[in-house]
Design a protein around this motif. Structure first.
Motif, PDB file in Angstrom:
ATOM      1  N   ARG A 124       0.862  -1.183   0.000  1.00 24.77           N
ATOM      2  CA  ARG A 124       0.000   0.000   0.000  1.00 24.77           C
ATOM      3  C   ARG A 124       0.897   1.232   0.000  1.00 24.77           C
ATOM      4  O   ARG A 124       1.903   1.275   0.726  1.00 24.77           O
ATOM      5  CB  ARG A 124      -0.921   0.021   1.219  1.00 24.77           C
ATOM      6  N   PHE A 125       0.511   2.241  -0.774  1.00 22.81           N
ATOM      7  CA  PHE A 125       1.363   3.424  -0.929  1.00 22.81           C
ATOM      8  C   PHE A 125       0.585   4.712  -0.654  1.00 22.81           C
ATOM      9  O   PHE A 125      -0.621   4.799  -0.905  1.00 22.81           O
ATOM     10  CB  PHE A 125       1.934   3.498  -2.361  1.00 22.81           C
ATOM     11  N   ARG A 126       1.320   5.698  -0.149  1.00 23.32           N
ATOM     12  CA  ARG A 126       0.800   7.054  -0.009  1.00 23.32           C
ATOM     13  C   ARG A 126       1.862   8.011  -0.569  1.00 23.32           C
ATOM     14  O   ARG A 126       3.068   7.703  -0.550  1.00 23.32           O
ATOM     15  CB  ARG A 126       0.480   7.412   1.445  1.00 23.32           C
ATOM     16  N   VAL A 127       1.398   9.175  -1.029  1.00 28.94           N
ATOM     17  CA  VAL A 127       2.306  10.127  -1.688  1.00 28.94           C
ATOM     18  C   VAL A 127       2.097  11.521  -1.106  1.00 28.94           C
ATOM     19  O   VAL A 127       0.947  11.945  -0.881  1.00 28.94           O
ATOM     20  CB  VAL A 127       2.055  10.151  -3.216  1.00 28.94           C
ATOM     21  N   SER A 128       3.221  12.212  -0.854  1.00 25.75           N
ATOM     22  CA  SER A 128       3.186  13.613  -0.419  1.00 25.75           C
ATOM     23  C   SER A 128       3.939  14.447  -1.441  1.00 25.75           C
ATOM     24  O   SER A 128       5.094  14.154  -1.771  1.00 25.75           O
ATOM     25  CB  SER A 128       3.828  13.774   0.964  1.00 25.75           C
ATOM     26  N   VAL A 129       3.275  15.497  -1.948  1.00 30.98           N
ATOM     27  CA  VAL A 129       3.889  16.387  -2.945  1.00 30.98           C
ATOM     28  C   VAL A 129       4.136  17.751  -2.308  1.00 30.98           C
ATOM     29  O   VAL A 129       3.221  18.337  -1.705  1.00 30.98           O
ATOM     30  CB  VAL A 129       2.981  16.532  -4.185  1.00 30.98           C
ATOM     31  N   ASN A 130       5.365  18.237  -2.414  1.00 27.34           N
ATOM     32  CA  ASN A 130       5.756  19.551  -1.886  1.00 27.34           C
ATOM     33  C   ASN A 130       5.477  19.691  -0.387  1.00 27.34           C
ATOM     34  O   ASN A 130       5.115  20.761   0.109  1.00 27.34           O
ATOM     35  CB  ASN A 130       5.045  20.677  -2.646  1.00 27.34           C
ATOM     36  N   GLY A 131       5.608  18.581   0.329  1.00 28.75           N
ATOM     37  CA  GLY A 131       5.440  18.623   1.781  1.00 28.75           C
ATOM     38  C   GLY A 131       4.006  18.648   2.247  1.00 28.75           C
ATOM     39  O   GLY A 131       3.756  18.777   3.458  1.00 28.75           O
ATOM     40  N   GLU A 132       3.054  18.545   1.342  1.00 29.07           N
ATOM     41  CA  GLU A 132       1.641  18.541   1.730  1.00 29.07           C
ATOM     42  C   GLU A 132       1.277  17.202   2.370  1.00 29.07           C
ATOM     43  O   GLU A 132       2.051  16.244   2.362  1.00 29.07           O
ATOM     44  CB  GLU A 132       0.765  18.791   0.493  1.00 29.07           C
ATOM     45  N   ALA A 133       0.072  17.145   2.939  1.00 26.60           N
ATOM     46  CA  ALA A 133      -0.395  15.907   3.563  1.00 26.60           C
ATOM     47  C   ALA A 133      -0.412  14.775   2.541  1.00 26.60           C
ATOM     48  O   ALA A 133      -0.707  14.991   1.351  1.00 26.60           O
ATOM     49  CB  ALA A 133      -1.786  16.116   4.146  1.00 26.60           C
ATOM     50  N   THR A 134      -0.113  13.577   3.025  1.00 21.23           N
ATOM     51  CA  THR A 134      -0.072  12.433   2.114  1.00 21.23           C
ATOM     52  C   THR A 134      -1.482  12.034   1.681  1.00 21.23           C
ATOM     53  O   THR A 134      -2.468  12.257   2.409  1.00 21.23           O
ATOM     54  CB  THR A 134       0.607  11.233   2.784  1.00 21.23           C
ATOM     55  N   GLN A 135      -1.556  11.436   0.510  1.00 17.63           N
ATOM     56  CA  GLN A 135      -2.817  10.885   0.020  1.00 17.63           C
ATOM     57  C   GLN A 135      -2.551   9.511  -0.577  1.00 17.63           C
ATOM     58  O   GLN A 135      -1.475   9.241  -1.116  1.00 17.63           O
ATOM     59  CB  GLN A 135      -3.449  11.805  -1.030  1.00 17.63           C
ATOM     60  N   GLY A 136      -3.518   8.637  -0.438  1.00 18.06           N
ATOM     61  CA  GLY A 136      -3.342   7.276  -0.900  1.00 18.06           C
ATOM     62  C   GLY A 136      -3.271   7.178  -2.411  1.00 18.06           C
ATOM     63  O   GLY A 136      -3.952   7.915  -3.132  1.00 18.06           O
ATOM     64  N   ALA A 137      -2.450   6.270  -2.884  1.00 22.17           N
ATOM     65  CA  ALA A 137      -2.380   6.013  -4.328  1.00 22.17           C
ATOM     66  C   ALA A 137      -3.726   5.477  -4.801  1.00 22.17           C
ATOM     67  O   ALA A 137      -4.416   4.726  -4.104  1.00 22.17           O
ATOM     68  CB  ALA A 137      -1.264   5.016  -4.627  1.00 22.17           C
ATOM     69  N   LEU A 138      -4.113   5.883  -6.014  1.00 22.61           N
ATOM     70  CA  LEU A 138      -5.414   5.485  -6.556  1.00 22.61           C
ATOM     71  C   LEU A 138      -5.460   3.979  -6.826  1.00 22.61           C
ATOM     72  O   LEU A 138      -4.485   3.384  -7.287  1.00 22.61           O
ATOM     73  CB  LEU A 138      -5.686   6.250  -7.847  1.00 22.61           C
ATOM     74  N   ALA A 139      -6.593   3.397  -6.499  1.00 27.00           N
ATOM     75  CA  ALA A 139      -6.811   1.977  -6.820  1.00 27.00           C
ATOM     76  C   ALA A 139      -7.323   1.894  -8.252  1.00 27.00           C
ATOM     77  O   ALA A 139      -8.378   2.443  -8.587  1.00 27.00           O
ATOM     78  CB  ALA A 139      -7.809   1.371  -5.844  1.00 27.00           C
ATOM     79  N   THR A 140      -6.551   1.247  -9.088  1.00 27.98           N
ATOM     80  CA  THR A 140      -6.904   1.180 -10.514  1.00 27.98           C
ATOM     81  C   THR A 140      -6.955  -0.278 -10.977  1.00 27.98           C
ATOM     82  O   THR A 140      -6.543  -1.194 -10.251  1.00 27.98           O
ATOM     83  CB  THR A 140      -5.869   1.932 -11.372  1.00 27.98           C
ATOM     84  N   MET A 141      -7.407  -0.431 -12.211  1.00 32.44           N
ATOM     85  CA  MET A 141      -7.404  -1.751 -12.845  1.00 32.44           C
ATOM     86  C   MET A 141      -6.315  -1.832 -13.904  1.00 32.44           C
ATOM     87  O   MET A 141      -6.360  -2.723 -14.767  1.00 32.44           O
ATOM     88  CB  MET A 141      -8.780  -2.051 -13.455  1.00 32.44           C
ATOM     89  N   LEU A 142      -5.341  -0.922 -13.801  1.00 34.03           N
ATOM     90  CA  LEU A 142      -4.217  -0.959 -14.734  1.00 34.03           C
ATOM     91  C   LEU A 142      -3.412  -2.233 -14.527  1.00 34.03           C
ATOM     92  O   LEU A 142      -3.160  -2.651 -13.377  1.00 34.03           O
ATOM     93  CB  LEU A 142      -3.317   0.258 -14.543  1.00 34.03           C
ATOM     94  N   LEU A 143      -2.988  -2.842 -15.631  1.00 31.38           N
ATOM     95  CA  LEU A 143      -2.223  -4.083 -15.518  1.00 31.38           C
ATOM     96  C   LEU A 143      -0.841  -3.857 -14.893  1.00 31.38           C
ATOM     97  O   LEU A 143      -0.243  -4.805 -14.377  1.00 31.38           O
ATOM     98  CB  LEU A 143      -2.082  -4.734 -16.906  1.00 31.38           C
ATOM     99  N   ASN A 144      -0.353  -2.615 -14.979  1.00 30.33           N
ATOM    100  CA  ASN A 144       0.970  -2.322 -14.413  1.00 30.33           C
ATOM    101  C   ASN A 144       0.896  -1.436 -13.170  1.00 30.33           C
ATOM    102  O   ASN A 144       1.857  -0.759 -12.806  1.00 30.33           O
ATOM    103  CB  ASN A 144       1.864  -1.667 -15.467  1.00 30.33           C
ATOM    104  N   ASP A 145      -0.268  -1.464 -12.481  1.00 32.77           N
ATOM    105  CA  ASP A 145      -0.393  -0.737 -11.208  1.00 32.77           C
ATOM    106  C   ASP A 145       0.453  -1.476 -10.160  1.00 32.77           C
ATOM    107  O   ASP A 145       0.251  -2.677  -9.921  1.00 32.77           O
ATOM    108  CB  ASP A 145      -1.858  -0.689 -10.784  1.00 32.77           C
ATOM    109  N   MET A 146       1.400  -0.786  -9.552  1.00 34.43           N
ATOM    110  CA  MET A 146       2.361  -1.450  -8.658  1.00 34.43           C
ATOM    111  C   MET A 146       1.697  -2.000  -7.395  1.00 34.43           C
ATOM    112  O   MET A 146       2.194  -2.956  -6.794  1.00 34.43           O
ATOM    113  CB  MET A 146       3.500  -0.489  -8.280  1.00 34.43           C
ATOM    114  N   GLN A 147       0.569  -1.417  -6.970  1.00 32.56           N
ATOM    115  CA  GLN A 147      -0.097  -1.924  -5.758  1.00 32.56           C
ATOM    116  C   GLN A 147      -0.753  -3.280  -5.997  1.00 32.56           C
ATOM    117  O   GLN A 147      -0.868  -4.087  -5.066  1.00 32.56           O
ATOM    118  CB  GLN A 147      -1.162  -0.928  -5.278  1.00 32.56           C
ATOM    119  N   THR A 148      -1.185  -3.526  -7.220  1.00 34.37           N
ATOM    120  CA  THR A 148      -1.976  -4.737  -7.490  1.00 34.37           C
ATOM    121  C   THR A 148      -1.327  -5.663  -8.520  1.00 34.37           C
ATOM    122  O   THR A 148      -1.945  -6.657  -8.932  1.00 34.37           O
ATOM    123  CB  THR A 148      -3.373  -4.328  -8.001  1.00 34.37           C
ATOM    124  N   TYR A 149      -0.079  -5.368  -8.880  1.00 39.03           N
ATOM    125  CA  TYR A 149       0.560  -6.159  -9.947  1.00 39.03           C
ATOM    126  C   TYR A 149       0.720  -7.613  -9.508  1.00 39.03           C
ATOM    127  O   TYR A 149       1.189  -7.920  -8.399  1.00 39.03           O
ATOM    128  CB  TYR A 149       1.916  -5.570 -10.293  1.00 39.03           C
TER     129      TYR A 149
END
Length: 247
Positions: free
Chosen positions: A179-204
């Motif tokens: 499971r991943f979260r991302v912070s851009v420019n020091g802002e609060a983190t947000q969870g990576a989107l859950a997708t049906m992409l074949l190369n989504d790293m969370q669900t590969y």
């Protein structure tokens, strides 16, 4: 002292008797002076209040004796142990010594170490900002595509995963609970989107051939006006989170 007084009394009596008609021998002035000096010397010699010293040190001797008596009566004092000086911070901040504290747990900062993935390495290769992903795929060739919502854009983080073994290996990220979260420019983190992409790293979940690599992605939405300066990628799913500073 007593004999000296009797002697002097005799002389004085003789002097008095001279006024009563008794005959005293005639003395010269020099003889009279000698007798007077002798009488004075005898008196001073036996006078207990007279001292022949040039300086009377009786008081000093007494004071010294008194000091010795006081020193003997006072118990010997042990020197106080000097305490170690406390550390003082020159900038006014409190100084804290953590040398004896428990060792801080070192959390792995790579994907393969954090999730305990064997035979694979993950390398961050960069990002892109797009309105849809994949951006250049024809509709007939795409199993799944996604678009950014109004006023937003997609931040696509790219990772190259390599199978370092001499055999084909299955990489199942769901099995590792990624499971991943991302912070851009020091802002609060947000969870990576859950997708049906074949190369989504969370669900590969697929086979990667020996010595081959596959590009995997992790995607979040950010405001359209955002200019990316720093990116922090937070790994979750283990006992503690780990943060990778991507840029």
């Amino acid at each position: 002292m007593r004999k000296a007084c009797m002697f002097l009394c005799g002389i004085m009596a003789a002097a008095l008797m001279s006024g009563c008609g008794a005959q005293m021998p005639d003395l010269t002035q020099e003889e009279t002076n000698l007798i007077s000096e002798y009488a004075v010397g005898v008196l001073l010699k036996y006078d207990k209040y007279h001292s022949s010293r040039l300086v009377d040190t009786t008081g000093y001797d007494t004071a010294a004796d008194t000091t010795e008596e006081i020193s003997e009566e006072m118990p010997e004092q042990q020197p106080e142990e000097q305490s170690e000086p406390e550390e003082v911070s020159t900038d006014g901040a409190e100084v804290v010594d953590v040398s004896e504290d428990e060792e801080v747990q070192q959390v792995p900062a790579t994907i393969q170490e954090y999730y305990g993935i064997q035979d694979f390495t993950f390398l961050y290769t960069g990002y892109e900002l797009v309105q849809n992903y994949p951006p250049d795929a024809a509709e007939d060739d795409v199993f799944f595509a996604m678009d950014a919502t109004d006023g937003m854009q997609l931040l696509v983080l790219k990772f190259m995963v390599t199978n370092n073994s001499s055999m084909d290996q299955t990489l199942n990220m769901l099995e590792h609970g990624a499971r991943f979260r991302v912070s851009v420019n020091g802002e609060a983190t947000q969870g990576a989107l859950a997708t049906m992409l074949l190369n989504d790293m969370q669900t590969y979940d697929d086979v990667i051939q020996a010595g081959s690599s596959m590009e995997l992605v992790s995607i979040v939405e950010i405001p359209q006006s955002t200019s990316v300066e720093t990116i922090e990628f937070v790994l979750r799913g283990g006992e503690e989170n780990a943060t990778m500073v991507l840029q």
